[in-house]
Design an enzyme around this catalytic site. Structure first.
Site, PDB file in Angstrom:
ATOM      1  N   SER A 142      -3.905  12.775  -4.694  1.00  0.00           N
ATOM      2  CA  SER A 142      -3.337  11.451  -4.923  1.00  0.00           C
ATOM      3  C   SER A 142      -4.312  10.326  -4.612  1.00  0.00           C
ATOM      4  O   SER A 142      -4.272   9.278  -5.261  1.00  0.00           O
ATOM      5  CB  SER A 142      -2.060  11.271  -4.088  1.00  0.00           C
ATOM      6  OG  SER A 142      -1.092  12.219  -4.458  1.00  0.00           O
ATOM      7  N   HIS A 195      -3.624   7.124  -0.209  1.00  0.00           N
ATOM      8  CA  HIS A 195      -3.385   6.334  -1.411  1.00  0.00           C
ATOM      9  C   HIS A 195      -4.167   5.023  -1.351  1.00  0.00           C
ATOM     10  O   HIS A 195      -4.849   4.638  -2.306  1.00  0.00           O
ATOM     11  CB  HIS A 195      -1.894   6.018  -1.561  1.00  0.00           C
ATOM     12  CG  HIS A 195      -1.037   7.223  -1.747  1.00  0.00           C
ATOM     13  ND1 HIS A 195       0.342   7.167  -1.752  1.00  0.00           N
ATOM     14  CD2 HIS A 195      -1.350   8.530  -1.940  1.00  0.00           C
ATOM     15  CE1 HIS A 195       0.844   8.367  -1.959  1.00  0.00           C
ATOM     16  NE2 HIS A 195      -0.168   9.220  -2.056  1.00  0.00           N
TER      17      HIS A 195
END
Length: 334
Positions: free
Chosen positions: A189, A241
């Site tokens: 991610s 992230h």
């Protein structure tokens, strides 16, 4: 998975072009831009190879995990999909994402602060990008990679997108290690958020050659905001992230500027015509500032990490970026 964090915790072109399909963690949006250029349309092969590699690694992880032979399954329940034999999944109480145990992930290269800092296993900053906590985690990230990555690779080529993906994943791992020190983290991610960040900076640095830019910018910002908001849930590593996004955002200014239209038309101009500069002045400024910030940021972050410092000691409110406690859950495990 209790006690763990996952990073979802990843010819000649004429006038009309679909610039990007943005997807991460199950959210998607198609951003249509118009641009006049004569850039080569690349064939995407690296992103599909990344997808194949991630799937292959997951299969290997499940083979090594061998749930039926795990002793702890006697305490937490039976393996899921036992007809798969040694590829069956851990009990849902252990891993609700249909995947391996946390001990297997840690053994095969998951991001763990004590392993990276105390045992000097810095390679985990890279290997964790290729590991996934389960089928659901893998499927969400690979769909996102296909929707985002293939379009970007077609426009900018495999070299630039490959660098973007890998460095963004690394940046996400570094920031995650600085702020999350009591659990493991896996997933692509961070790299995927890097691609989203690069899409945003690419739109900004090439602003003058796009139409429908305001709508495109708004749509992209909404997609990014929704995906970052998911990161405040427990057991989701939002620092990966954010680290990946910031790295990709800065790299986009370095790797993805497009020449201005006058430069692209130089071959059709009469001899002796004064040529425009390949890039606009603001693009050079953004390039320089981004390079400086990347070098300084990675240097400071890596020095702090390998000195064993905890980022929360320098930013007492930053833990809210990864988990916001509510009446339904607490963030102690994060």
């Amino acid at each position: 998975m209790p006690g763990d964090d996952i990073e979802s915790r990843g010819g000649v072109v004429k006038r009309n072009r679909n610039n990007s399909n943005a997807t991460s963690s199950g959210y998607s949006s198609s951003l249509t831009y118009m641009i006049e250029d004569t850039e080569t349309q690349w064939t995407s092969w690296l992103v599909p190879m990344f997808v194949v590699a991630n799937i292959a690694v997951f299969v290997v992880v499940m083979y090594v995990n061998n749930c039926p032979k795990q002793r702890h399954t006697r305490l937490v329940g039976k393996c899921v999909a036992r007809f798969l034999g040694r590829f069956s999944f851990e009990p849902l109480r252990e891993n609700p994402l249909f995947g391996p145990s946390s001990s297997t992930l840690k053994k095969l290269g998951a991001l763990a602060w004590n392993k990276v800092v105390l045992k000097h296993q810095g390679w985990r900053l890279v290997t964790c990008i290729w590991l996934h906590a389960g089928v659901i985690h893998l499927l969400a990230n690979m769909l996102s990679l296909v929707f985002i990555g293939i379009r970007l690779e077609q426009q900018f080529g495999f070299v630039r997108i490959g660098i973007l993906y890998l460095l963004s994943g690394f940046g996400g791992s570094v920031l995650s290690s600085l702020f999350i020190q009591n659990s493991i983290s896996v997933g692509a991610s961070g790299a995927l958020f890097g691609l989203l960040g690069a899409m945003l900076s690419e739109l900004i640095t090439n602003w003058t050659i796009y139409t429908n830019k305001a709508a495109a910018l708004l749509t992209l910002l909404v997609v990014i905001a929704i995906n970052l908001a998911i990161g405040i849930l427990p057991h989701v590593d939002n620092f990966a992230h954010i680290g990946g996004f910031l790295t990709g955002f800065l790299l986009g200014f370095v790797l993805l500027p497009r020449p201005q239209c006058g430069w692209l038309e130089r071959r059709n101009l009469p001899a002796g015509t004064r040529l425009k500069s390949k890039y606009r002045p603001y693009q050079y400024v953004l390039w320089l500032v981004s390079v400086v910030l990347l070098v300084v940021g990675f240097t400071v972050a890596l020095v702090m990490l390998f000195r064993g410092e905890n980022g929360n000691d320098h930013c007492h409110w930053c833990h809210y970026l990864s988990c916001v406690p509510t009446s339904r859950w607490n963030c102690n495990e994060n």
